[in-house]
Design an enzyme around this catalytic site. Structure first.
Site, PDB file in Angstrom:
ATOM      1  CB  CYS A 115      -8.161 -23.903  18.323  1.00  0.00           C
ATOM      2  SG  CYS A 115      -8.104 -22.303  17.229  1.00  0.00           S
ATOM      3  CG  HIS A 255      -5.155 -26.163  17.129  1.00  0.00           C
ATOM      4  ND1 HIS A 255      -6.150 -26.345  15.901  1.00  0.00           N
ATOM      5  CD2 HIS A 255      -4.881 -25.094  17.247  1.00  0.00           C
ATOM      6  CE1 HIS A 255      -6.299 -25.017  15.564  1.00  0.00           C
ATOM      7  NE2 HIS A 255      -5.592 -24.435  16.337  1.00  0.00           N
ATOM      8  CG  ASN A 285      -5.882 -22.229  13.191  1.00  0.00           C
ATOM      9  OD1 ASN A 285      -6.775 -23.292  13.744  1.00  0.00           O
ATOM     10  ND2 ASN A 285      -5.386 -21.433  14.269  1.00  0.00           N
TER      11      ASN A 285
HETATM   12  N1  ACO Z   1       3.420 -11.089   5.822  1.00  0.00           N
HETATM   13  C1  ACO Z   1       4.475 -10.349   6.291  1.00  0.00           C
HETATM   14  N2  ACO Z   1       4.869  -9.914   7.179  1.00  0.00           N
HETATM   15  C2  ACO Z   1       3.989  -9.889   8.365  1.00  0.00           C
HETATM   16  C3  ACO Z   1       2.773 -10.899   8.336  1.00  0.00           C
HETATM   17  C4  ACO Z   1       2.472 -11.201   6.804  1.00  0.00           C
HETATM   18  N3  ACO Z   1       1.293 -11.850   6.707  1.00  0.00           N
HETATM   19  N4  ACO Z   1       2.359 -10.513   9.386  1.00  0.00           N
HETATM   20  C5  ACO Z   1       3.082  -9.878  10.037  1.00  0.00           C
HETATM   21  N5  ACO Z   1       4.127  -9.568   9.540  1.00  0.00           N
HETATM   22  C6  ACO Z   1       5.440  -8.847   9.758  1.00  0.00           C
HETATM   23  C7  ACO Z   1       4.960  -7.892  11.240  1.00  0.00           C
HETATM   24  O1  ACO Z   1       4.377  -6.851  10.861  1.00  0.00           O
HETATM   25  C8  ACO Z   1       6.409  -7.865  11.646  1.00  0.00           C
HETATM   26  O2  ACO Z   1       6.931  -6.696  11.135  1.00  0.00           O
HETATM   27  P1  ACO Z   1       7.888  -5.818  12.025  1.00  0.00           P
HETATM   28  O3  ACO Z   1       9.247  -6.508  12.524  1.00  0.00           O
HETATM   29  O4  ACO Z   1       8.381  -4.844  10.818  1.00  0.00           O
HETATM   30  O5  ACO Z   1       7.037  -5.125  13.030  1.00  0.00           O
HETATM   31  C9  ACO Z   1       6.718  -9.203  11.338  1.00  0.00           C
HETATM   32  O6  ACO Z   1       6.384  -9.545  10.298  1.00  0.00           O
HETATM   33  C10 ACO Z   1       7.056 -10.125  12.503  1.00  0.00           C
HETATM   34  O7  ACO Z   1       5.664 -10.305  13.109  1.00  0.00           O
HETATM   35  P2  ACO Z   1       5.380 -11.423  14.369  1.00  0.00           P
HETATM   36  O8  ACO Z   1       4.023 -10.962  14.799  1.00  0.00           O
HETATM   37  O9  ACO Z   1       6.667 -10.951  15.372  1.00  0.00           O
HETATM   38  O10 ACO Z   1       5.898 -12.426  13.903  1.00  0.00           O
HETATM   39  P3  ACO Z   1       5.767 -14.035  14.338  1.00  0.00           P
HETATM   40  O11 ACO Z   1       7.130 -14.685  14.095  1.00  0.00           O
HETATM   41  O12 ACO Z   1       5.461 -13.931  15.828  1.00  0.00           O
HETATM   42  O13 ACO Z   1       4.695 -14.695  13.659  1.00  0.00           O
HETATM   43  C11 ACO Z   1       2.537 -15.415  14.006  1.00  0.00           C
HETATM   44  C12 ACO Z   1       3.083 -14.235  13.739  1.00  0.00           C
HETATM   45  C13 ACO Z   1       2.472 -16.288  12.684  1.00  0.00           C
HETATM   46  C14 ACO Z   1       0.796 -14.808  13.986  1.00  0.00           C
HETATM   47  C15 ACO Z   1       2.813 -16.269  15.303  1.00  0.00           C
HETATM   48  O14 ACO Z   1       2.871 -15.326  16.264  1.00  0.00           O
HETATM   49  C16 ACO Z   1       1.854 -17.086  15.604  1.00  0.00           C
HETATM   50  O15 ACO Z   1       1.719 -18.213  15.117  1.00  0.00           O
HETATM   51  N6  ACO Z   1       1.393 -17.277  16.881  1.00  0.00           N
HETATM   52  C17 ACO Z   1       0.155 -18.066  17.173  1.00  0.00           C
HETATM   53  C18 ACO Z   1      -1.071 -17.531  16.600  1.00  0.00           C
HETATM   54  C19 ACO Z   1      -2.344 -18.664  16.903  1.00  0.00           C
HETATM   55  O16 ACO Z   1      -2.056 -19.914  17.125  1.00  0.00           O
HETATM   56  N7  ACO Z   1      -3.431 -18.349  16.696  1.00  0.00           N
HETATM   57  C20 ACO Z   1      -4.435 -19.298  16.794  1.00  0.00           C
HETATM   58  C21 ACO Z   1      -4.980 -19.795  18.233  1.00  0.00           C
HETATM   59  S1  ACO Z   1      -6.117 -21.066  18.090  1.00  0.00           S
HETATM   60  C22 ACO Z   1      -7.853 -20.191  17.786  1.00  0.00           C
HETATM   61  O17 ACO Z   1      -8.380 -20.285  18.967  1.00  0.00           O
HETATM   62  C23 ACO Z   1      -8.098 -19.835  16.635  1.00  0.00           C
END
Ligand code: ACO
Length: 328
Positions: A115, A255, A285
């Site tokens: 990204c 980003h 994203n």
């Molecule tokens: N819908 C419903 N529930 C979900 C979903 C979904 N789509 N996805 C995950 N959950 C659940 C999980 O299973 C978990 O359940 P549990 O507590 O029973 O185990 C709960 O929601 C919390 O999950 P987390 O992963 O802890 O949620 P978090 O608040 O961290 O959000 C997210 C996840 C949105 C992915 C966040 O961590 C994030 O944005 N991280 C950065 C990712 C990023 O920027 N990636 C791109 C990088 S750039 C590139 O090069 C492409």
């Protein structure tokens, strides 16, 4: 040596027409609109129609940027495409764009910095202009991420979208344009965001496809913490390197990975919400395309104007990070 500046002469973007909402995703994976909105800020994203490739979107964005700059296709000396979703593994997507544009005088290559690719592209492309090797350089961030997502994995498929943004770089007066770029990487964190198969390590085979190893794997939590720190630090470094501070920024164009990450960066810079460009709600994203698409929209809507000081900042797979300070 000629000490002229390097500026953004024109900006353009291209987005697929097809919109996929959170409600659409509720029908296919175990997720819901409320979770996606509150955890990420995303409401909908664009998904390219069948047959549309990264080079198609990149070409449209490039044409819009050239029209904006008033630059003819035969004037383009170099095309750099930042992407993690090339049309094919070989050759570079930039070569397909070169052919589709008819940019007969242009060299072409790709950059893969996740990204952060667009910021890496700005940095690389501006060196050619600064050194007087080239006068007109296209930097394009373009992605069709929908083709590398596991649509049964709710932790990744809800996050990403397709699109492309482009800029034309060229010489400008000293003190204008791209004032400073800072880039960084930490390959020891490569495992936090990667595609296991399809390269030299695990060539595509029946087993790799059955194990779904050709799709994006991500440790969201680890990246989240890294991103909040990296975005703040690299922007501050890029500003300090030219004797500026956070109070000098007119607009931050971050980003667009997660609204909560953007908000943390905003607070670090004490910026009011209207000084931060956010479009993640409509596009998700778009990896290397996120920053140039957000930039283009903010210019078209009249928010960003010529003369504004911009902080463009990104992070991504690699892991990589980078910031560019631009007197637009
Ligand atoms: N819908 C419903 N529930 C979900 C979903 C979904 N789509 N996805 C995950 N959950 C659940 C999980 O299973 C978990 O359940 P549990 O507590 O029973 O185990 C709960 O929601 C919390 O999950 P987390 O992963 O802890 O949620 P978090 O608040 O961290 O959000 C997210 C996840 C949105 C992915 C966040 O961590 C994030 O944005 N991280 C950065 C990712 C990023 O920027 N990636 C791109 C990088 S750039 C590139 O090069 C492409």
């Amino acid at each position: 040596m000629n000490l002229h500046g390097v500026g953004i002469l024109g900006v353009g973007s291209a987005l697929p027409a097809n919109i996929v909402t959170n409600l659409d995703l509720e029908k296919t994976v175990d997720t819901n609109d409320e979770w996606i909105r509150t955890r990420t800020g995303i409401c909908e994203r664009r998904v390219a129609e069948e047959g549309i490739t990264t080079s198609d979107l990149a070409t449209k964005a490039a044409q819009a940027a050239m029209a904006d700059a008033g630059v003819g296709v035969e004037e383009i000396d170099l095309i750099v495409v930042a992407t993690v979703t090339p049309d094919v593994p070989l050759p570079a997507t930039a070569c397909y764009v070169q052919a589709k544009l008819g940019a007969v005088n242009a060299a072409a290559f790709d950059i893969n910095a996740g990204c952060t690719g667009f910021i890496y592209g700005l940095s690389v492309g501006s060196q050619f202009v600064k050194a007087c090797v080239y006068r007109r350089v296209l930097i394009i961030g373009a992605e069709v991420l929908s083709r590398i997502l596991d649509w049964s994995d709710r932790s990744t498929c809800i996050l990403f979208g397709d699109g492309a943004g482009a800029v034309v770089l060229g010489p400008v007066a000293e003190g204008q344009g791209i004032l400073n770029c800072k880039l960084g990487s930490d390959g020891s964190l490569a495992h936090t965001l990667y595609i296991p198969a399809g390269g030299a390590k695990i060539p595509t085979c029946q087993e790799s496809v059955e194990a779904r190893q050709h799709y994006v794997k991500m440790s969201g939590n680890e990246i989240f913490k890294f991103a909040v720190r990296a975005m703040g630090e690299v922007t501050a470094e890029a500003l300090e390197g030219i004797g500026l501070g956070k109070e000098d920024i007119d607009f931050l164009v971050p980003h667009q990975a997660n609204h909560r990450i953007i908000d943390a960066a905003r607070k670090r810079f004490d910026l009011p919400e209207d000084k931060v460009i956010v479009n993640i709600d409509r596009y998700g994203n778009m990896s290397a395309a996120s920053i140039p698409v957000a930039l283009d929209e903010a210019i078209r809507s009249g928010r960003i104007k010529r003369g504004d000081l911009l902080g463009l900042v990104g992070f991504g797979a690699g892991l990589t990070w980078g910031a560019a300070i631009v007197r637009f």
